[in-house]
Design an enzyme around this catalytic site. Structure first.
Site, PDB file in Angstrom:
ATOM      1  N   HIS A 167       9.097  -3.345   3.547  1.00  8.45           N
ATOM      2  CA  HIS A 167       8.747  -3.570   2.141  1.00  8.45           C
ATOM      3  C   HIS A 167      10.004  -3.866   1.321  1.00  8.45           C
ATOM      4  CE1 HIS A 167       5.523  -0.590   3.445  1.00  8.45           C
ATOM      5  NE2 HIS A 167       4.777  -1.594   3.009  1.00  8.45           N
ATOM      6  N   GLN A 200      -2.650 -12.278   7.672  1.00  6.86           N
ATOM      7  CA  GLN A 200      -2.782 -12.022   6.232  1.00  6.86           C
ATOM      8  C   GLN A 200      -2.015 -13.073   5.418  1.00  6.86           C
ATOM      9  OE1 GLN A 200      -2.513  -7.992   4.317  1.00  6.86           O
ATOM     10  NE2 GLN A 200      -0.413  -8.593   3.977  1.00  6.86           N
ATOM     11  N   HIS A 253       9.007   1.247   3.419  1.00  5.53           N
ATOM     12  CA  HIS A 253      10.073   1.288   4.425  1.00  5.53           C
ATOM     13  C   HIS A 253      10.906   0.023   4.279  1.00  5.53           C
ATOM     14  CE1 HIS A 253       7.483  -1.568   6.460  1.00  5.53           C
ATOM     15  NE2 HIS A 253       6.501  -0.678   6.513  1.00  5.53           N
ATOM     16  N   GLU A 254      11.852  -0.169   5.189  1.00  7.89           N
ATOM     17  CA  GLU A 254      12.770  -1.309   5.063  1.00  7.89           C
ATOM     18  C   GLU A 254      12.044  -2.660   5.087  1.00  7.89           C
ATOM     19  OE1 GLU A 254      15.949  -1.585   4.279  1.00  7.89           O
ATOM     20  OE2 GLU A 254      16.240   0.571   4.113  1.00  7.89           O
ATOM     21  N   GLN A 266     -10.378  -2.893   2.116  1.00 11.20           N
ATOM     22  CA  GLN A 266      -9.897  -3.520   3.356  1.00 11.20           C
ATOM     23  C   GLN A 266      -9.914  -2.560   4.537  1.00 11.20           C
ATOM     24  OE1 GLN A 266      -5.947  -4.364   1.494  1.00 11.20           O
ATOM     25  NE2 GLN A 266      -5.113  -3.791   3.483  1.00 11.20           N
ATOM     26  N   MET A 303       0.844  -1.203   0.000  1.00  8.66           N
ATOM     27  CA  MET A 303       0.000   0.000   0.000  1.00  8.66           C
ATOM     28  C   MET A 303       0.875   1.247   0.000  1.00  8.66           C
ATOM     29  SD  MET A 303      -3.429  -0.946   2.069  1.00  8.66           S
ATOM     30  CE  MET A 303      -2.831  -0.588   3.686  1.00  8.66           C
ATOM     31  N   GLY A 304       2.160   1.088  -0.293  1.00  8.10           N
ATOM     32  CA  GLY A 304       3.053   2.249  -0.379  1.00  8.10           C
ATOM     33  C   GLY A 304       3.535   2.737   0.969  1.00  8.10           C
ATOM     34  N   GLY A 361       5.013 -10.313   4.101  1.00 13.98           N
ATOM     35  CA  GLY A 361       5.775 -10.167   5.346  1.00 13.98           C
ATOM     36  C   GLY A 361       5.120 -10.935   6.489  1.00 13.98           C
TER      37      GLY A 361
END
Ligand code: AMP
Length: 285
Positions: free
Chosen positions: A37, A153, A34-35, A61, A30-31, A147
């Site tokens: 992602h 999820q 950070h580290e 969501q 979702m943009g 992640g």
């Protein structure tokens, strides 16, 4: 690096890579990268993939009282980071491109979507599963990277892929943390300095729980009570949504700790809701 906004142009660009016998790697986000992602992107690059990143703040969501409108959208910075990390294509659709008016179809992964975040955020995982199914159909990846930070999820997406025979592999990558243990999250930037400092108690509570399990404590209630005590000391805490120890794959409640367990926390600091988890092998059968 190509930046594309439409399904059609993304498909054209990816199919050229597929024709060139490249493995297609996909990192949905979702943009506000950070580290955490970037660790998924690096894993895909390391795998030798043609790397596709999506940046889409998925409205389906978010609940009506959640942070959809204020969710950070630093697109220029995100694109710079993607470029720096050798991403091949970034898919940045708008809501109209992803959801044609009158869409009636949803993907619900039953049971696994009910506990933990599902209880607090009704409909959240239906939105997540649906957008991931759509993105998988658009991108056509061989591998998609998720992640461990969002443990429920990842479990739900793995199950959806298995249940619906989707032809891709899911790779779950470790949680990236700040030096005090706080899991990196796009939402951390909402925190005041005091809240940011206090939020490290989440990881402290998880570590304490892991230690208790390793020392042989088998009653989840005893461990959860200890975690609650650690988190409750934080001055800026506004709510604990849940502290939970479940079976690691099925998310079922445990009366006694055995096997591989998921210890999960969701807590609010001010109006910011943070989640984190650890998987622990209790060594008990
Ligand atoms: P989001 O942009 O929050 O939807 O996250 C996109 C992907 O990045 C999801 O698969 C997340 O689980 C993953 N992710 C977010 N934060 C972290 C982190 N701290 N460590 C590892 N992965 C993460």
């Amino acid at each position: 690096m190509k930046v594309v906004k439409t399904v059609k142009s993304l498909r054209t660009f990816v199919s050229a890579a597929r024709d060139a016998a490249r493995t297609i790697g996909f990192v949905p986000t979702m943009g506000a990268l950070h580290e955490g992602h970037l660790s998924l992107i690096k894993r895909s690059v390391k795998n030798g993939d043609f790397v596709v990143v999506s940046i889409f703040v998925n409205p389906t969501q978010f609940g009506p009282k959640e942070d959809l409108a204020k969710y950070p959208r630093p697109l220029r910075k995100d694109l710079q980071l993607c470029k720096k990390h050798n991403v091949d294509a970034v898919f940045v659709p708008d809501v109209k491109e992803m959801y044609q008016a009158g869409g009636l179809s949803w993907v619900s992964v039953e049971k696994l979507s009910d506990p933990l975040c599902g209880r607090i955020r009704p409909g959240h995982f239906r939105g997540v599963a649906t957008v991931c199914a759509k993105l998988f159909n658009i991108v056509g990846p061989d591998v998609a990277y998720f992640g461990q930070k969002d443990a429920q999820q990842a479990i739900i997406i793995e199950r959806m892929v298995a249940d619906l025979n989707l032809p891709l592999k899911i790779v779950v990558c470790p949680t990236v943390r700040a030096s005090d243990g706080l899991a990196l999250s796009s939402r951390n930037q909402y925190l005041s300095p005091q809240q940011r400092k206090d939020a490290a108690c989440i990881y402290r509570s998880l570590r304490a729980a892991r230690k208790m399990i390793k020392e042989g404590v088998t009653n989840p209630k005893t461990i959860c009570a200890r975690m609650r005590k650690i988190i409750s000391r934080a001055e800026s805490l506004t709510a604990i949504d849940y502290i939970s120890i479940t079976e690691g794959n099925t998310l079922q409640d445990l009366h006694r700790i055995t096997g591989r367990v998921l210890i999960a926390v969701a807590a609010r600091f001010g109006s910011t809701r943070l989640i984190d988890n650890l998987i622990v092998d209790s060594g008990k059968r």
